[in-house]
Motif scaffolding. Sequence first.
Motif, short mmCIF file in Angstrom:
data_model
loop_
_atom_site.label_atom_id
_atom_site.label_comp_id
_atom_site.label_asym_id
_atom_site.label_seq_id
_atom_site.Cartn_x
_atom_site.Cartn_y
_atom_site.Cartn_z
N LEU A 96 6.26 0.00 7.74
CA LEU A 96 5.88 1.24 7.07
C LEU A 96 7.15 2.05 6.79
O LEU A 96 7.86 2.44 7.72
CB LEU A 96 4.91 2.05 7.93
CG LEU A 96 4.33 3.31 7.28
CD1 LEU A 96 3.40 2.93 6.14
CD2 LEU A 96 3.60 4.16 8.32
N ALA A 97 7.41 2.28 5.51
CA ALA A 97 8.55 3.11 5.10
C ALA A 97 8.04 4.50 4.77
O ALA A 97 7.06 4.64 4.02
CB ALA A 97 9.26 2.50 3.91
N GLU A 98 8.70 5.51 5.32
CA GLU A 98 8.26 6.89 5.13
C GLU A 98 9.35 7.71 4.45
O GLU A 98 10.52 7.64 4.83
CB GLU A 98 7.93 7.55 6.48
CG GLU A 98 6.76 6.93 7.20
CD GLU A 98 6.44 7.65 8.50
OE1 GLU A 98 7.25 8.54 8.89
OE2 GLU A 98 5.41 7.35 9.11
N LEU A 99 8.94 8.47 3.44
CA LEU A 99 9.80 9.45 2.78
C LEU A 99 9.18 10.82 3.00
O LEU A 99 8.13 11.13 2.42
CB LEU A 99 9.94 9.15 1.29
CG LEU A 99 10.68 10.20 0.44
CD1 LEU A 99 12.12 10.36 0.92
CD2 LEU A 99 10.64 9.84 -1.04
N ARG A 100 9.78 11.61 3.88
CA ARG A 100 9.24 12.93 4.21
C ARG A 100 9.99 14.02 3.46
O ARG A 100 11.23 14.02 3.42
CB ARG A 100 9.33 13.18 5.72
CG ARG A 100 8.40 12.28 6.54
CD ARG A 100 8.41 12.66 8.00
NE ARG A 100 7.46 11.86 8.75
CZ ARG A 100 6.17 12.15 8.91
NH1 ARG A 100 5.71 13.27 8.36
NH2 ARG A 100 5.37 11.38 9.61
N LEU A 101 9.23 14.94 2.89
CA LEU A 101 9.78 16.07 2.17
C LEU A 101 9.28 17.35 2.81
O LEU A 101 8.18 17.38 3.37
CB LEU A 101 9.37 16.02 0.69
CG LEU A 101 9.78 14.76 -0.07
CD1 LEU A 101 9.16 14.77 -1.46
CD2 LEU A 101 11.28 14.64 -0.16
N GLU B 35 0.84 -1.19 0.00
CA GLU B 35 0.00 0.00 0.00
C GLU B 35 0.88 1.25 0.00
O GLU B 35 1.75 1.41 0.87
CB GLU B 35 -0.91 0.01 1.23
CG GLU B 35 -1.80 -1.23 1.30
CD GLU B 35 -2.45 -1.39 2.66
OE1 GLU B 35 -2.29 -0.48 3.50
OE2 GLU B 35 -3.09 -2.42 2.89
N VAL B 36 0.64 2.12 -0.99
CA VAL B 36 1.39 3.35 -1.14
C VAL B 36 0.45 4.52 -0.87
O VAL B 36 -0.66 4.56 -1.41
CB VAL B 36 2.01 3.48 -2.54
CG1 VAL B 36 2.80 4.77 -2.67
CG2 VAL B 36 2.90 2.28 -2.85
N GLY B 37 0.88 5.45 -0.03
CA GLY B 37 0.08 6.63 0.28
C GLY B 37 0.86 7.90 0.03
O GLY B 37 2.08 7.96 0.24
N VAL B 38 0.15 8.94 -0.46
CA VAL B 38 0.76 10.23 -0.71
C VAL B 38 -0.06 11.28 0.03
O VAL B 38 -1.29 11.38 -0.17
CB VAL B 38 0.81 10.57 -2.21
CG1 VAL B 38 1.47 11.93 -2.42
CG2 VAL B 38 1.56 9.49 -2.98
N ALA B 39 0.59 12.02 0.92
CA ALA B 39 -0.02 13.11 1.67
C ALA B 39 0.92 14.30 1.59
O ALA B 39 2.06 14.18 1.10
CB ALA B 39 -0.26 12.69 3.12
N PRO B 40 0.48 15.48 2.03
CA PRO B 40 1.37 16.65 1.96
C PRO B 40 2.72 16.38 2.64
O PRO B 40 2.80 16.14 3.84
CB PRO B 40 0.57 17.73 2.70
CG PRO B 40 -0.85 17.34 2.48
CD PRO B 40 -0.87 15.84 2.51
N GLY B 41 3.78 16.42 1.84
CA GLY B 41 5.13 16.24 2.36
C GLY B 41 5.46 14.83 2.80
O GLY B 41 6.45 14.62 3.50
N LEU B 42 4.68 13.81 2.37
CA LEU B 42 4.91 12.46 2.88
C LEU B 42 4.51 11.43 1.83
O LEU B 42 3.44 11.51 1.23
CB LEU B 42 4.10 12.23 4.16
CG LEU B 42 4.18 10.83 4.77
CD1 LEU B 42 5.60 10.52 5.24
CD2 LEU B 42 3.18 10.71 5.93
N VAL B 43 5.41 10.45 1.64
CA VAL B 43 5.12 9.26 0.83
C VAL B 43 5.35 8.05 1.74
O VAL B 43 6.42 7.92 2.35
CB VAL B 43 6.03 9.17 -0.41
CG1 VAL B 43 5.74 7.88 -1.18
CG2 VAL B 43 5.84 10.37 -1.30
N THR B 44 4.34 7.20 1.86
CA THR B 44 4.45 6.01 2.70
C THR B 44 4.28 4.76 1.85
O THR B 44 3.50 4.74 0.90
CB THR B 44 3.39 6.02 3.82
OG1 THR B 44 2.09 6.04 3.23
CG2 THR B 44 3.56 7.23 4.72
#
Length: 434
Positions: A406-411, A340-349
Amino acid sequence: MKRRTQAPAPSPAVARLRRTRRLMTLLFASTTAACLVVLAVVAIRIDSASRRSGLDHEVGSRAAGLSRAVWFDAGVLHLEPLREDELAQGAQVLAVLQAAPGKTPTVRNVVPGRSSLPDTDQLDEVWHSVLDEQGTVQVSASAAKGGRLRWAAAPVWDDDRIGAAVLVGTELARSERDHGLLVRWLALGCTALVCCAAAVGHLLSGRAMRPALRGLGQQEQFLAEAAHELRTPLATLRLVVERGGSSDEALRLVDRLSRLVSGLLARARLESGAQRVELVPLRLDQLVETTVEELPDHDSVTVTAEPVVVLGDPDLLAQAVRNLVENAQRHGGPAGSPVEVGVAPGLVTVRDHGDGVPLADRERAFARGVTWTGPGTGTGLAIVRWVAGLHHGTARLTDAPGGGLLAELRLPTDPAPASSSSSSSHEGPGTVGA
C-alpha cells in the motif's frame, strides 16, 4: 528489492569538479607550507644569531671583567684576585695567556685543566688576534679533549703593551642542543599546520563546490526523470502510429506528452529558483480519476473516491499519482494484476497484490536509482516524495491488509500551511534534488 553492490561511476563533470577540489586543496596546502617554511627559516636564523650573540656577550663580559681584576706590577702579573672573583668561579673554562714581546704565549691559571683549552696553534692565533685588535676578541675553537667552545680573550695591559690575555670559554653543546630542539619543534609544528591547512582547504573547497555538485546532480536527475516520464508515452504513441490506430488516441497521447513536458519544465524551474510553486484549490478525487483514465492500461485499475478539496499544483499531483499507479502496475505482480486506488480527505492510496517490499528497504524505494524490484531509473517514487514535500505532505509504503503493498500520499487537511508552500526551498527527488 535487490541491493546494488557497486556505486555508479561519477559523471565526467563531477569527476572534473573533484579533481579541481583536490588541486585546490594541494595549492592551499602548498602555499601554507611555503609560508611556514619561510617563517621557520627566519625563526631559526634569528634564534641562532640570538644564541650566538648571547654567548658572545656572556664570555666577552666575563673575560673583560676578569682582565680588569688582574694587573702587572714591574713586569709581574698578579693573578691572586682570580681565586676569589665570582666571575672566575662561574667560568666553565678559564686561563691566562702571558707572553714577552715576540715570544710564544704561556698558559697560566688553567681551570679546570689544560685539556680544556685549544691546542697550541689555536692559542697562538687567539693571542695574535688580541694583539691585532687591541681589545676583546671572540672565536670558536675545539678543546683538546673534544667539544666545541666559544672563547673570548680580553687583553691585560702592561704599561703601553699587551702583556697577557684572560681567556674564557663556554661550551656550545647546550646552546646547540636547545637550538636543535627548537628546529625539531618547528618542523613538527609546521608539518601539523600544513596537515591542518590541507584538511581545512579540503573542507572549504568542498563547501565552495557543493552548490556546483548539487546543480550537476539536479541536472542529471532531471534528465533521468525526463527520460523516465517520456519513455512510456512515446513507446505507446509509436505503437499507435505503427498499427494505424485512431487519430483520437494519438491526439490523447500527444496531449499527455505535452503535459509531461510542461511538468518537467515546471519542475526544473522550481528547482532552479526561477519559478515558485503556486497552490490552488482543486478536487483531488477528480484529478485522480482523470489521471487514471489517461493511463494506457487503466482497465485493471479501480478508483474509489470521495469528494476532497485540497490546495495543490494539479500537474505535480497528477504526476505523483501517475507514478504511484504505474509503479504498482509494473512491480505489483504479473501484467494485468488489479490495482486499487483510493481517495479520502488528505490521502491518496494505491494498493497492489504483489510480494511487497521488505520493511528495511521501504525508505530506499524512494531514493534515486532504486525501484521496487531492483536497480533502474528509480525516479518514479522519488518524484512522489518530492511532490509530497512541496505540498507539506508525506509519502510512504506500508503492508496492505490481506497482502500486497500500500503506497500512501498524504496531504495536509488544513489548507493554511499549504498556502505558504509557494517556496522552492525543497530539494528534488532523491538525495540531491531534481
